[in-house]
Design an enzyme around this catalytic site. Structure first.
Site, PDB file in Angstrom:
ATOM      1  N   CYS A   4       0.855  -1.229  -0.033  1.00  0.00           N
ATOM      2  CA  CYS A   4      -0.027   0.061   0.044  1.00  0.00           C
ATOM      3  C   CYS A   4       0.892   1.245   0.181  1.00  0.00           C
ATOM      4  O   CYS A   4       1.997   1.227   0.580  1.00  0.00           O
ATOM      5  CB  CYS A   4      -1.015  -0.029   1.288  1.00  0.00           C
ATOM      6  N   ARG A  16       3.760  -0.759  -4.752  1.00  0.00           N
ATOM      7  CA  ARG A  16       3.470  -1.148  -3.453  1.00  0.00           C
ATOM      8  C   ARG A  16       2.176  -1.642  -3.172  1.00  0.00           C
ATOM      9  O   ARG A  16       1.786  -2.523  -2.337  1.00  0.00           O
ATOM     10  CB  ARG A  16       3.272   0.020  -2.384  1.00  0.00           C
ATOM     11  N   TRP A  20      -2.722  -2.852  -1.646  1.00  0.00           N
ATOM     12  CA  TRP A  20      -2.571  -4.333  -1.713  1.00  0.00           C
ATOM     13  C   TRP A  20      -3.487  -5.013  -0.562  1.00  0.00           C
ATOM     14  O   TRP A  20      -2.972  -4.739   0.447  1.00  0.00           O
ATOM     15  CB  TRP A  20      -0.982  -4.764  -1.605  1.00  0.00           C
ATOM     16  N   ASN A  78      -1.512   1.943   5.592  1.00  0.00           N
ATOM     17  CA  ASN A  78      -0.682   0.977   5.166  1.00  0.00           C
ATOM     18  C   ASN A  78      -0.059   0.233   6.219  1.00  0.00           C
ATOM     19  O   ASN A  78       0.233   0.720   7.362  1.00  0.00           O
ATOM     20  CB  ASN A  78       0.638   1.810   4.701  1.00  0.00           C
ATOM     21  N   GLY A  79      -0.525  -1.123   6.335  1.00  0.00           N
ATOM     22  CA  GLY A  79      -0.067  -1.886   7.475  1.00  0.00           C
ATOM     23  C   GLY A  79      -1.232  -2.763   8.035  1.00  0.00           C
ATOM     24  O   GLY A  79      -2.368  -2.992   7.185  1.00  0.00           O
ATOM     25  N   GLU A 135      15.425 -19.833  -7.980  1.00  0.00           N
ATOM     26  CA  GLU A 135      15.092 -18.454  -8.509  1.00  0.00           C
ATOM     27  C   GLU A 135      14.394 -18.436  -9.844  1.00  0.00           C
ATOM     28  O   GLU A 135      13.426 -17.582 -10.411  1.00  0.00           O
ATOM     29  CB  GLU A 135      16.301 -17.593  -8.628  1.00  0.00           C
ATOM     30  N   LYS A 167      10.876 -16.935 -10.898  1.00  0.00           N
ATOM     31  CA  LYS A 167      10.527 -16.051 -11.936  1.00  0.00           C
ATOM     32  C   LYS A 167       9.537 -16.515 -12.908  1.00  0.00           C
ATOM     33  O   LYS A 167       8.650 -15.780 -13.213  1.00  0.00           O
ATOM     34  CB  LYS A 167      11.815 -15.761 -12.727  1.00  0.00           C
ATOM     35  N   GLU A 187       5.810 -16.434 -10.948  1.00  0.00           N
ATOM     36  CA  GLU A 187       5.453 -15.107 -10.846  1.00  0.00           C
ATOM     37  C   GLU A 187       4.975 -14.416 -12.038  1.00  0.00           C
ATOM     38  O   GLU A 187       4.132 -13.756 -12.061  1.00  0.00           O
ATOM     39  CB  GLU A 187       6.030 -14.180  -9.796  1.00  0.00           C
ATOM     40  N   HIS A 230      14.296 -38.070  -4.599  1.00  0.00           N
ATOM     41  CA  HIS A 230      13.724 -38.295  -3.001  1.00  0.00           C
ATOM     42  C   HIS A 230      12.404 -38.202  -3.184  1.00  0.00           C
ATOM     43  O   HIS A 230      11.660 -37.630  -1.966  1.00  0.00           O
ATOM     44  CB  HIS A 230      14.609 -37.473  -2.107  1.00  0.00           C
ATOM     45  N   LYS A 247       5.533  -4.920  -4.901  1.00  0.00           N
ATOM     46  CA  LYS A 247       7.085  -5.119  -5.013  1.00  0.00           C
ATOM     47  C   LYS A 247       7.503  -4.887  -3.348  1.00  0.00           C
ATOM     48  O   LYS A 247       8.659  -5.312  -3.235  1.00  0.00           O
ATOM     49  CB  LYS A 247       7.541  -3.926  -5.774  1.00  0.00           C
TER      50      LYS A 247
HETATM   51  O1  M6R Z   1      12.238  -5.762  -1.165  1.00  0.00           O
HETATM   52  P1  M6R Z   1      12.821  -7.224  -0.972  1.00  0.00           P
HETATM   53  O2  M6R Z   1      14.114  -7.598  -1.548  1.00  0.00           O
HETATM   54  O3  M6R Z   1      13.066  -7.247   0.661  1.00  0.00           O
HETATM   55  O4  M6R Z   1      11.631  -8.280  -1.249  1.00  0.00           O
HETATM   56  C1  M6R Z   1      11.482  -9.310  -0.981  1.00  0.00           C
HETATM   57  C2  M6R Z   1      10.834 -10.095  -1.807  1.00  0.00           C
HETATM   58  O5  M6R Z   1       9.404  -9.775  -1.824  1.00  0.00           O
HETATM   59  C3  M6R Z   1      11.137 -10.033  -3.338  1.00  0.00           C
HETATM   60  O6  M6R Z   1      12.177 -10.629  -3.646  1.00  0.00           O
HETATM   61  C4  M6R Z   1      10.022 -11.142  -4.220  1.00  0.00           C
HETATM   62  O7  M6R Z   1      10.148 -12.347  -4.135  1.00  0.00           O
HETATM   63  C5  M6R Z   1      10.643 -10.517  -5.748  1.00  0.00           C
HETATM   64  N1  M6R Z   1       9.883  -9.398  -6.142  1.00  0.00           N
HETATM   65  C6  M6R Z   1      10.268 -11.411  -6.669  1.00  0.00           C
HETATM   66  O8  M6R Z   1      10.645 -11.366  -8.094  1.00  0.00           O
END
Ligand code: M6R
Length: 634
Positions: free
Chosen positions: A2, A27, A74, A100-101, A507, A511, A514, A530, A629
């Site tokens: 947010c 946000r 959000w 926010n929160g 990773e 990617k 998401e 396993h 983000k």
């Molecule tokens: O701002 P941060 O690096 O702490 O964010 C952590 C995760 O939310 C962030 O890395 C998220 O997994 C990525 N946006 C994914 O691509």
């Protein structure tokens, strides 16, 4: 999560609020709204969906008010619809709140307020705040006093923006464990969760610290602690170049950011690595303003928190490192563990930050706790670092945002030089976090005498060569696109890797899922047999990260096991690898690279693959569904 904004001044508020919100869309983007005071009346415009929906409402209504607050959401409590969009009002419709929160005790407060006759219009936790302020205002006839009384009742971490129809010359901002900045212009003031949003109007900013309330007018800001005592704080100057946010000719920010990686690496290396024969230094010779550091407090407020300020004795005394991070930053940290352990012979534990809650963190006065966060605002990561601090650990942050909350709570900070990453999916910041770990590993090893001068020089020269190798991968973008699209109809994709490239597999899977919403999982290649191998059949692509080195043969055996189950075989492998060419149906090749530095290259074909598949499937590449983000709730 947010974004909160505010404006007070001579200009029309709504367009200013909108342009501030544009900067904060990262946000959250499931709904947005503004509350403005026009001709003595508080009115609210809000809409579910992206900011464009709110923009349309504003264009249709043409509000001329010069004061207002705004919000991009959000969802935490209540589905993303018009009713749950912020701002929220009290029963008299004279007080508006953006939030926010999370208010942890909102249910008991709501019950109490309903008994007292308040009517609720949303499912949010936020609405209780508007009603509480209103109730207190009825008694006190003073907004500040009403807010002091209200925050006494709230539990949780939150940031708030408040306006009252009865006080159209003021905006109130409240910060409890989040970030809020007040921008000071010429006879006008701004409010934003992230100073980046006010930077387009002014570079003079006052940040709210924990448990503070700001009373904002066109003339400036007064700060108060929650106990009512006035706090004096001088404004700080932000970077004199406002951030430029544009796609630079690329179809999406994501693709632009993937292409920025060679430059980003060069910038991060240039900042901390003067020459291969010189020690790595985290006291930067370049500040966030691009200038040499000075002692001018106001000019260089941001660079004050820069650098690693541990003494040689302290570095030598560290007997354990604890890393906390989330998501992509967690994957970078898993690589970081292997780098530091290999170079420095110090045990490193890496935890998903949210998993440190409710248990004892194994840190003490001889531990260094490292928090890795692109945004520097991730609530789980910040809480874990605070906990480590309480236990006496040294702390260090790795972030892309020197103006973030993380930067405020640790004396040691490595800042990655990525510029703003707009796309919600992290790409260039991942690579910069990896680079920071390589630099940190070398730095600690040099200070502790764990590597020779010759070894250090070789490591630094190898690191300096990486940006050119990255350019070679990006030059093959089209080839990677064609190869990737063959797998765009998959429903499940498995990623495997070993050692330094096990985190790369994690990773790669993150990617792909998401961005494309295709289910994907990453595994340590040796773990496949396993359990996960049960999901393999001819419809499942398996992406294997395989580079020559200590785990090459064993990774190849694990890939063969997948091949024996008829899986579709994809490799990220080094060019000239004949064995890979024979084993895999598709090879996404990278230049030859030392295994130790390979994570800096192997992730890139996976970023591109995920991007091309998501774009082909018509997904919202820069703002995938349900994400934000900056994840500022625990
Ligand atoms: O701002 P941060 O690096 O702490 O964010 C952590 C995760 O939310 C962030 O890395 C998220 O997994 C990525 N946006 C994914 O691509």
């Amino acid at each position: 999560m947010c974004g909160i904004v505010g404006y007070l001044g001579p200009a029309k508020a709504a367009p200013v609020l909108l342009s501030e919100l544009r900067c904060l869309e990262y946000r959250g983007y499931d709904s947005a709204g503004v509350a403005i005071i026009q001709d003595g009346e508080l009115s609210v415009l809000k809409a579910a969906g992206k900011l464009n929906n709110l923009e349309k409402l504003i264009t249709d209504n043409k509000p001329t008010a010069t004061v207002g607050i705004g919000h991009t959401r959000w969802a935490t409590h209540g589905v993303p619809n018009d009713q749950n969009a912020h701002p929220h009002l009290d029963s008299s419709k004279t007080i508006a709140v953006v939030h926010n929160g999370i208010i942890e005790n909102y249910e008991e407060l709501k019950e109490e307020l309903i008994k007292e006759g308040c009517a609720f219009e949303s499912d949010t936790d936020t609405e209780v705040i508007a009603h509480l302020i209103s109730k207190e205002y009825e008694k006190e006839k003073d907004m500040l006093k009403a807010i002091f009384k209200t925050v006494e009742r709230l539990r949780g971490a939150y940031a708030l923006g408040v306006v009252s129809q009865k006080h159209p010359d003021k905006i109130y901002a409240i910060n409890q464990h989040y970030s809020l900045s007040v921008g000071l212009g010429n006879n006008e003031s701004f409010l934003a969760s992230d100073s980046m949003a006010v930077r387009q109007y002014t570079n003079k900013v006052v940040r709210l610290e924990q448990s503070e309330i700001a009373e904002i007018t066109v003339e400036g800001v007064r700060l108060f602690a929650f106990d009512g005592k006035e706090v004096k704080r001088r404004p700080m100057s932000l970077d004199s170049n406002p951030y430029v946010i544009d796609k630079g000719g690329y179809k999406h920010f994501l693709l632009k950011e993937i292409h920025e990686q060679p430059l980003v690496l060069r910038q991060t290396l240039a900042k901390y690595l003067i020459h291969p024969t010189k020690p790595v230094s985290f006291i930067p010779h370049i500040t966030p303003n691009g200038n040499a550091p000075t002692n001018n407090e106001e000019e260089n407020a941001l660079s004050k928190s820069y650098g690693v300020h541990l003494s040689d004795m302290e570095v030598k005394g560290i007997d354990r490192i604890q890393v906390v991070a989330c998501g992509t930053a967690y994957h970078a940290s898993l690589v970081g563990k292997l780098i530091i352990e290999q170079l420095c012979n110090i045990p490193v534990a890496v935890d998903i930050a949210s998993e440190t809650r409710g248990r004892r963190l194994m840190v003490n006065e001889s531990t260094l706790t490292i928090a890795v966060s692109q945004s520097g605002e991730t609530a789980d990561t910040l809480s874990a670092l605070e906990e480590a601090k309480k236990l006496g650990s040294f702390t260090l942050g790795i972030t892309n945002r020197p103006d973030s909350h993380l930067a405020q709570i640790t004396p040691n900070l490595i800042v990655t030089e990525c510029g703003i990453e707009v796309s919600v999916a992290a790409t260039k910041t991942y690579l910069a976090q990896l680079t920071s770990f390589y630099l940190l590993g070398i730095y600690l090893a040099e200070k502790r005498g764990a590597i020779s001068a010759e070894q250090a020089k070789k490591l630094k020269s190898d690191l300096n060569a990486i940006p050119t190798l990255l350019e070679q991968i990006l030059a093959r973008e089209n080839e990677i696109r064609m190869a990737s699209l063959k797998y765009a109809d998959a429903h499940d994709v498995v990623f495997i890797g070993r050692g330094l490239n096990y985190p790369t597999a994690l990773e790669g899977a993150l990617k792909l899922k998401e961005l494309s919403y295709i289910h994907a999982s990453g595994y340590a290649a040796g773990e496949l047999k396993h359990g996960p191998i049960a999901v393999l059949d001819s419809k499942v692509p398996v992406v294997t990260v395989i580079v020559p080195g200590s785990v090459y043969e064993k990774t190849l055996s694990n890939a063969q096991e997948a091949r024996a189950r008829n899986a579709q075989m994809i490799a990220v492998a080094c060019e000239g690898d004949e064995q890979a060419a024979k084993t895999f149906d598709t090879v996404l090749s990278i230049p030859q690279v030392d295994e130790f530095f390979s994570p800096l290259l192997t992730v890139v074909p996976m970023q591109l693959m995920s991007y091309f598949i998501a774009d082909y499937l018509g997904k919202d590449v820069d703002q995938p569904r349900n994400l934000a983000k900056s994840v500022t709730v625990e």
